[in-house]
Design an enzyme around this catalytic site. Structure first.
Site, PDB file in Angstrom:
ATOM      1  N   HIS A   1       1.413 -10.215   2.833  1.00 46.57           N
ATOM      2  CA  HIS A   1       0.519 -11.244   2.518  1.00 46.57           C
ATOM      3  C   HIS A   1       1.189 -12.675   2.960  1.00 46.57           C
ATOM      4  O   HIS A   1       2.064 -12.771   3.328  1.00 46.57           O
ATOM      5  CB  HIS A   1       0.115 -10.818   1.165  1.00 46.57           C
ATOM      6  CG  HIS A   1       1.105 -11.635   0.700  1.00 46.57           C
ATOM      7  ND1 HIS A   1       2.143 -10.929  -0.049  1.00 46.57           N
ATOM      8  CD2 HIS A   1       2.013 -13.083  -0.129  1.00 46.57           C
ATOM      9  CE1 HIS A   1       3.091 -11.460  -0.815  1.00 46.57           C
ATOM     10  NE2 HIS A   1       2.763 -13.157  -0.668  1.00 46.57           N
TER      11      HIS A   1
ATOM     12  N   HIS B   1      -0.156  -1.476   2.000  1.00 47.88           N
ATOM     13  CA  HIS B   1       0.412  -1.679   1.812  1.00 47.88           C
ATOM     14  C   HIS B   1       1.728  -1.680   2.419  1.00 47.88           C
ATOM     15  O   HIS B   1       3.001  -2.435   2.568  1.00 47.88           O
ATOM     16  CB  HIS B   1       0.638  -0.604   0.446  1.00 47.88           C
ATOM     17  CG  HIS B   1       1.927  -1.555  -0.364  1.00 47.88           C
ATOM     18  ND1 HIS B   1       1.813  -2.426  -1.664  1.00 47.88           N
ATOM     19  CD2 HIS B   1       3.310  -1.053  -0.740  1.00 47.88           C
ATOM     20  CE1 HIS B   1       3.518  -2.502  -2.219  1.00 47.88           C
ATOM     21  NE2 HIS B   1       4.648  -1.595  -1.297  1.00 47.88           N
TER      22      HIS B   1
ATOM     23  N   GLN C   1       0.919 -17.026   2.430  1.00 49.68           N
ATOM     24  CA  GLN C   1       0.019 -18.293   1.454  1.00 49.68           C
ATOM     25  C   GLN C   1      -0.807 -19.455   2.322  1.00 49.68           C
ATOM     26  O   GLN C   1      -0.105 -19.585   3.579  1.00 49.68           O
ATOM     27  CB  GLN C   1       1.191 -18.796   0.314  1.00 49.68           C
ATOM     28  CG  GLN C   1       0.990 -17.628  -0.337  1.00 49.68           C
ATOM     29  CD  GLN C   1       2.688 -18.082  -1.516  1.00 49.68           C
ATOM     30  OE1 GLN C   1       2.200 -18.816  -2.571  1.00 49.68           O
ATOM     31  NE2 GLN C   1       3.907 -17.540  -1.022  1.00 49.68           N
TER      32      GLN C   1
END
Length: 357
Positions: free
Chosen positions: A187, A134, A189
């Site tokens: 992250h 994270h 997309q």
């Protein structure tokens, strides 16, 4: 690489990409999820000849959870909490977005009057989790991990390009609250659009009108000039474009013209990793603060202009000084006419100084 396909509780597809062949991906999604929302509707703007997606269901998407790993939906699941990733660990994961701008789950689409045509927002939107850590970032990934992410990008580009109605596949990363991210976990997309995007149309139109190979000539000219080259190796060159729109903007080209990520060789993917992460670290080193950025892969459309297109990455930040951001105000937002506050040659010099360190 091991590729494992599974499904979440609401039927969305999830794909694990692992470096180990013995990775166990049998964990199931234990959550009671709401039914998937219908696809957006596309409305045509006759004044700009562009399609606009109307996706009201995205108003309810996750927005900046404050509890770190305890509330992050992209961290691995635990015995106490289930997330979007059922497994208790992972290397790279791709899954269908829970709040997609485009999908194959059609609803009802009615005529809205005026001159605007309405049609379903066919396509697909996926989330790519670069790491289970994270608190990491793309710039801190190992070369092997970057290569695995590239394998995932290439895999998804090929798979999504085969969906009926999809015209273009776009892999990208938004980083930083200033850019508008809603989840801090590292992250990106992937959007599979039902049309060719406006910027791609502009670039391919320019390439078609140019007497020669426009993209290759831009790359060759920047390499020859050298003034704006930030970093390079045998297979890739990173440079600040002469007419950069953003305070800090870097384009990264492979030396061989290919249409998309799926067409890169293993050697090209391996060579990209250290060059790209060095540029990202240079961004963060400029002012001693985290640089918000958008990292955007420009790929050929699925069916048109593939012989003209030239795969490349465009990376840019809206930060122009330690405590100043580049806002898109009247000229940029209303007229699409950019004014850059930083000379591209100076931006390149500043970035090179960080890479030299």
């Amino acid at each position: 690489m091991k590729r494992t396909i599974t499904h979440l509780a609401d039927g969305r597809e999830l794909i694990y990409f692992d470096r180990r062949d013995d990775a166990d991906r049998s964990a199931i999604d234990r959550r009671p999820l709401e039914p998937r929302p219908p696809a957006s509707e596309l409305r045509y703007d006759p004044l700009t000849e562009e399609w606009i997606a109307i996706a009201g269901h995205r108003q309810t998407r996750t927005f900046l959870p404050t509890g770190g790993t305890a509330e992050c939906p992209l961290c691995p699941s635990t015995d106490e909490r289930s997330t979007e990733i059922p497994s208790y660990d992972y290397d790279v994961v791709v899954f269908e977005n829970r709040f997609p701008s485009f999908s194959g789950n059609f609803g009802t689409y009615e005529d809205v009057g005026g001159l605007s045509e309405v049609r379903p927002g066919v396509g697909r939107c996926e989330v790519v989790c670069f790491t289970s850590d994270h608190d990491s970032s793309f710039s801190r990934l190992s070369d092997d991990q970057v290569e695995l992410v590239m394998e995932a990008w290439a895999d998804r580009t090929a798979e999504l390009s085969a969906i009926e109605g999809v015209e273009q596949v776009f892999c990208f990363e938004n980083r930083g609250e200033e850019i508008g991210i809603t989840i801090a976990h590292p992250h990106g997309q992937i959007y599979a659009y039902p049309y060719v995007t406006p910027r791609t149309k502009l670039q391919l139109g320019a390439a078609q009108r140019y007497k020669g190979n426009l993209f290759a000539d831009v790359l060759a000219a920047e390499r020859a000039a050298g003034t704006r080259v930030v970093a390079a190796n045998e297979l890739w060159t990173a440079f600040v474009p002469a007419a950069a729109r953003w305070p800090f903007e870097v384009h990264i080209y492979p030396h061989r013209q290919v249409p998309d990520l799926a067409a890169l060789t293993e050697a090209e993917r391996a060579a990209f990793a250290p060059l790209y992460t060095s540029v990202l670290r240079a961004f963060d080193g400029l002012f001693g603060v985290v640089m918000p950025y958008i990292s955007a892969w420009h790929q050929a459309p699925v069916r048109t202009g593939r012989e003209l297109a030239y795969l490349h990455l465009e990376l840019f930040s809206i930060r122009r000084a330690p405590n100043k951001l580049k806002y898109l105000a009247g000229s940029e937002s209303a007229m699409g006419a950019f004014v850059n506050d930083v000379r591209p040659e100076e931006a390149a010099r500043m970035l090179r100084s960080q890479i030299d360190h």
